[in-house]
Write a protein that holds these residues in place. Sequence first.
Motif, PDB file in Angstrom:
ATOM      1  N   UNK A 199      -2.790  -2.583   8.155  1.00  0.00           N
ATOM      2  CA  UNK A 199      -3.610  -3.412   9.026  1.00  0.00           C
ATOM      3  C   UNK A 199      -4.722  -4.168   8.292  1.00  0.00           C
ATOM      4  N   UNK A 200      -5.453  -3.563   7.345  1.00  0.00           N
ATOM      5  CA  UNK A 200      -6.497  -4.341   6.644  1.00  0.00           C
ATOM      6  C   UNK A 200      -5.937  -5.558   5.912  1.00  0.00           C
ATOM      7  N   UNK A 237      -5.254 -11.643   5.904  1.00  0.00           N
ATOM      8  CA  UNK A 237      -4.350 -12.798   5.923  1.00  0.00           C
ATOM      9  C   UNK A 237      -4.567 -13.653   7.163  1.00  0.00           C
ATOM     10  N   UNK A 238      -4.764 -13.009   8.312  1.00  0.00           N
ATOM     11  CA  UNK A 238      -5.050 -13.758   9.542  1.00  0.00           C
ATOM     12  C   UNK A 238      -6.310 -14.603   9.363  1.00  0.00           C
ATOM     13  N   UNK A 288       0.849  -1.195   0.000  1.00  0.00           N
ATOM     14  CA  UNK A 288       0.000   0.000   0.000  1.00  0.00           C
ATOM     15  C   UNK A 288       0.880   1.238   0.000  1.00  0.00           C
ATOM     16  N   UNK A 289       0.416   2.328  -0.611  1.00  0.00           N
ATOM     17  CA  UNK A 289       1.150   3.589  -0.444  1.00  0.00           C
ATOM     18  C   UNK A 289       0.868   4.139   0.947  1.00  0.00           C
ATOM     19  N   UNK A 327       4.291  -4.821   2.882  1.00  0.00           N
ATOM     20  CA  UNK A 327       5.229  -3.707   2.972  1.00  0.00           C
ATOM     21  C   UNK A 327       4.698  -2.475   2.256  1.00  0.00           C
ATOM     22  N   UNK A 328       5.197  -1.298   2.619  1.00  0.00           N
ATOM     23  CA  UNK A 328       4.815  -0.068   1.916  1.00  0.00           C
ATOM     24  C   UNK A 328       5.265  -0.121   0.459  1.00  0.00           C
ATOM     25  N   UNK A 329       4.597   0.619  -0.382  1.00  0.00           N
ATOM     26  CA  UNK A 329       4.886   0.612  -1.815  1.00  0.00           C
ATOM     27  C   UNK A 329       6.326   1.018  -2.120  1.00  0.00           C
TER      28      UNK A 329
END
Length: 339
Positions: free
Chosen positions: A200-201, A206-207, A175-176, A227-229
Amino acid sequence: MDNELNLNGENAVNTQSVAIESVDEVTKLFGVFDENLEIIEAETGTHISVSSDSIDIKGDEKDAFVASQVIDKLLYMLRRGENIDRGRIRYAIDLAKEGQAELICELLDDVVAFTNRGRQIKCKTVGQKRYINALKHNSLVFAVGPAGTGKTYLAVAMAVLAFKNKEVEKIILTRPAVEAGEKLGFLPGDLQNKVDPYLRPLYDALYDFLGAETFKSLTERGVIEVAPLAYMRGRTLSDAYIILDEAQNCTTEQMKMFLTRFGEGSRVVVTGDITQIDLPRDKRSGLVHALDVLKDVEGIKQIYLSHKDVVRHELVQRIIRAYEKAEKKHCIAKEKEQD
């Protein structure tokens, strides 16, 4: 089916009947204090009553037919062990009004995946069904729509399924890290701690499909990466299922960088809501730009979801519709000012 005539000899009231198997299924259909019944009557403009062996619907011909179609399909769902809620009822009514009542039952067999606890994940709307079909048959899919339409959740479900079927070797979710009213600098911890709230989403989804222990194990082995974009720059991502979430907050440069990262054997899903762009006003959304530039490129599918595909609380649908109406009024007012 009976017709009552008015003074001019025209059909005034049409009566449709739907057979029932037990009073118990009627109770489940109508809901607590008949709340479901009230929705069907209000949305179709009909009056509904129950006799010993049927549910009887009165209204004009078109409305009575729509209501009977909805009730028939909802009863079928109940007999299949499906739950009926107000969101599903409203969606069934929308489909019936569009002459697509048969699609209500088709959705029941669309099991996409199973959660870690064995719960079936199914397509709840026609839009979601189109989305899943696109994910199955295309290497790059753009999913655009409002919050609550299942864009991210279903993409994660398909990613986990592809990994379990050994179609890919890793799952990468990104995600950015764009600020929406708060500054990253004010958040505690190192960079990873600062960007975790944005991711978090993705963790939650995944959980749900893997369980906390399996997720932790796969993450430690590098099989799953969230990870961040910015972490994607300079990499080639092969044999991976890659999901870019909240893509409306990418710049055009970031989007181009991301879309040129994936290699052989990879699949890419880009999700976003173009009505919720948090970029500075002088920055064009990379998602909006990409949708325009890539609309005719072979192998790329663009799926557009709407408020009808919202599967969260039904109030979310109303909120989205209200914002859409307000935006239209604002655009019309601007056009008048310019004229």
